[in-house]
Design a protein around this motif. Structure first.
Motif, PDB file in Angstrom:
ATOM      1  N   LEU A 133      -4.799  -5.781   5.204  1.00 40.83           N
ATOM      2  CA  LEU A 133      -4.493  -6.504   3.968  1.00 40.83           C
ATOM      3  C   LEU A 133      -5.291  -7.801   3.863  1.00 40.83           C
ATOM      4  CD1 LEU A 133      -0.605  -6.089   3.849  1.00 40.83           C
ATOM      5  CD2 LEU A 133      -2.346  -4.652   2.782  1.00 40.83           C
ATOM      6  N   GLY A 134      -5.641  -8.141   2.616  1.00 38.92           N
ATOM      7  CA  GLY A 134      -6.304  -9.411   2.336  1.00 38.92           C
ATOM      8  C   GLY A 134      -7.786  -9.406   2.646  1.00 38.92           C
ATOM      9  N   GLY A 183      -2.215  -7.223  -6.716  1.00 34.20           N
ATOM     10  CA  GLY A 183      -0.940  -6.736  -6.216  1.00 34.20           C
ATOM     11  C   GLY A 183      -1.008  -5.884  -4.964  1.00 34.20           C
ATOM     12  N   SER A 184      -2.037  -5.045  -4.831  1.00 36.75           N
ATOM     13  CA  SER A 184      -2.046  -4.132  -3.689  1.00 36.75           C
ATOM     14  C   SER A 184      -2.392  -4.837  -2.386  1.00 36.75           C
ATOM     15  CB  SER A 184      -3.057  -3.008  -3.923  1.00 36.75           C
ATOM     16  OG  SER A 184      -4.386  -3.438  -3.663  1.00 36.75           O
ATOM     17  N   ARG A 185      -3.029  -6.004  -2.480  1.00 35.90           N
ATOM     18  CA  ARG A 185      -3.512  -6.772  -1.332  1.00 35.90           C
ATOM     19  C   ARG A 185      -4.616  -6.051  -0.571  1.00 35.90           C
ATOM     20  NH1 ARG A 185       0.202  -9.375   2.611  1.00 35.90           N
ATOM     21  NH2 ARG A 185      -1.672 -10.679   2.817  1.00 35.90           N
ATOM     22  N   LEU A 186      -5.193  -5.028  -1.186  1.00 33.28           N
ATOM     23  CA  LEU A 186      -6.381  -4.351  -0.645  1.00 33.28           C
ATOM     24  C   LEU A 186      -7.534  -4.636  -1.612  1.00 33.28           C
ATOM     25  CD1 LEU A 186      -4.827  -0.917   0.376  1.00 33.28           C
ATOM     26  CD2 LEU A 186      -5.614  -2.718   1.932  1.00 33.28           C
ATOM     27  N   THR A 231       4.559   2.235   0.681  1.00 37.08           N
ATOM     28  CA  THR A 231       5.706   1.366   0.927  1.00 37.08           C
ATOM     29  C   THR A 231       5.995   1.235   2.411  1.00 37.08           C
ATOM     30  OG1 THR A 231       6.675   1.883  -1.230  1.00 37.08           O
ATOM     31  CG2 THR A 231       8.165   1.032   0.453  1.00 37.08           C
ATOM     32  N   GLN A 232       5.747   2.302   3.164  1.00 39.40           N
ATOM     33  CA  GLN A 232       5.920   2.216   4.611  1.00 39.40           C
ATOM     34  C   GLN A 232       4.986   1.177   5.216  1.00 39.40           C
ATOM     35  OE1 GLN A 232       5.436   6.137   6.309  1.00 39.40           O
ATOM     36  NE2 GLN A 232       7.230   6.979   5.247  1.00 39.40           N
ATOM     37  N   GLY A 233       3.764   1.103   4.675  1.00 45.83           N
ATOM     38  CA  GLY A 233       2.793   0.138   5.183  1.00 45.83           C
ATOM     39  C   GLY A 233       3.016  -1.268   4.654  1.00 45.83           C
ATOM     40  N   ARG A 234       3.660  -1.376   3.481  1.00 42.91           N
ATOM     41  CA  ARG A 234       3.918  -2.688   2.861  1.00 42.91           C
ATOM     42  C   ARG A 234       5.307  -2.636   2.246  1.00 42.91           C
ATOM     43  NH1 ARG A 234       2.477  -4.745  -2.268  1.00 42.91           N
ATOM     44  NH2 ARG A 234       1.300  -2.862  -2.712  1.00 42.91           N
TER      45      ARG A 234
END
Length: 283
Positions: A133-134, A183-186, A231-234
């Motif tokens: 992420l990020g 929003g996705s942070r990717l 959702t499992q990952g974030r």
């Protein structure tokens, strides 16, 4: 002193027959020949997985009278989609293709045209999110992988398909509200989905010469196997508030695509439709 207002319970939009995939077909795509790229779906928990966007579109389009070619990198998943269509009496064929491989894309378009006896519609339901992420978690390899599938693949598919599509055809890109708001942070995912808008508008420009329309559907939070995996990952994704109090179903995305694909949208071109219960407009 006035009494304090009693807090209202959070509204949850009830599921309609369309939301559940239980509405009958109405012949809205009778005689159409449509390629659906990404017509399979991930498996997170086979016992509880809801239907994904690609499978819902494939089944719904066939239910509405279209012959469909279901393309996916996972042959078994595409076959499961076509088996569902066959059980309902519809017509479907399977194509295996990897959207990261240009040669696969060329073959996919040729096989779809041959299997269907022509093409007058295409849905590009592809997208991967890779990396940490990020910006701190981004790297060049992950960036290139994401854009190869999410942006280059649709571009090459349109390049191959445009000369073969019949006049008045419809192309639908499945993007995401991540292409409209952060929003996705990717970063690679957000950037690739935002860039689909530029690609879509160019395809619409070239296609307009023969009445070929191109539009984007940008889903918000959708309860699909891929959504559950995300959702499992974030975990914060699953706690995001929505105006209608729940996530969308894959069928609700499919019905938006049905509108764009049908002649009901014959004068709708080069547009982006967010199917998100208003998250991007009022939240």
């Amino acid at each position: 002193m006035a009494d304090e207002e009693t807090p209202r319970e959070r509204y949850v939009r009830p599921l309609s027959a369309e939301s559940r995939g239980e509405a009958p077909g109405r012949g809205r795509l009778k005689g159409r020949k449509i390629l659906i790229v990404g017509g399979g779906q991930r498996v997170v928990d086979a016992a509880t997985d809801p239907i994904g966007n690609g499978r819902a579109m494939s089944v719904l389009f066939a239910r509405e009278g279209a012959s469909v070619a279901v393309a996916d990198i996972n042959k078994a998943s595409a076959e499961e989609t076509t088996a569902t269509i066959a059980r309902e009496g519809g017509k479907a064929s399977v194509i295996t293709a990897d959207m990261a491989k240009p040669d696969d894309i060329t073959r996919m378009i040729a096989e779809a045209e041959k299997a269907l006896g022509g093409l007058d519609g295409m849905v590009l339901n592809v997208g991967i999110g890779v990396g940490a992420l990020g910006l701190a978690g981004a790297n060049a390899d992950d960036w290139d992988k994401a854009l190869a599938v999410n942006l280059r693949g649709p571009m090459l598919a349109c390049k191959e398909a445009l000369p073969k599509l019949a006049e008045g055809s419809s192309i639908i890109f499945i993007s995401s509200i991540a292409g409209l708001v952060a929003g996705s942070r990717l970063p690679s995912y957000d950037a690739s989905k935002a860039a689909l808008g530029g690609l879509m508008r160019h395809v619409a420009l070239e296609g307009a010469r023969r009445g070929i329309r191109a539009n984007i559907i940008a889903p918000g939070l959708v309860d699909t196997p891929l959504g559950r995996l995300a959702t499992q990952g974030r975990p914060s994704r699953g706690r995001s508030p929505t105006p209608f109090g729940r996530q969308a179903t894959g069928w609700e995305i499919a019905y938006a695509a049905l509108f764009f694909m049908s002649d009901e949208a014959v004068y709708v071109n080069a547009q982006i439709l967010a199917v998100d219960s208003g998250m991007t407009g009022i939240s």
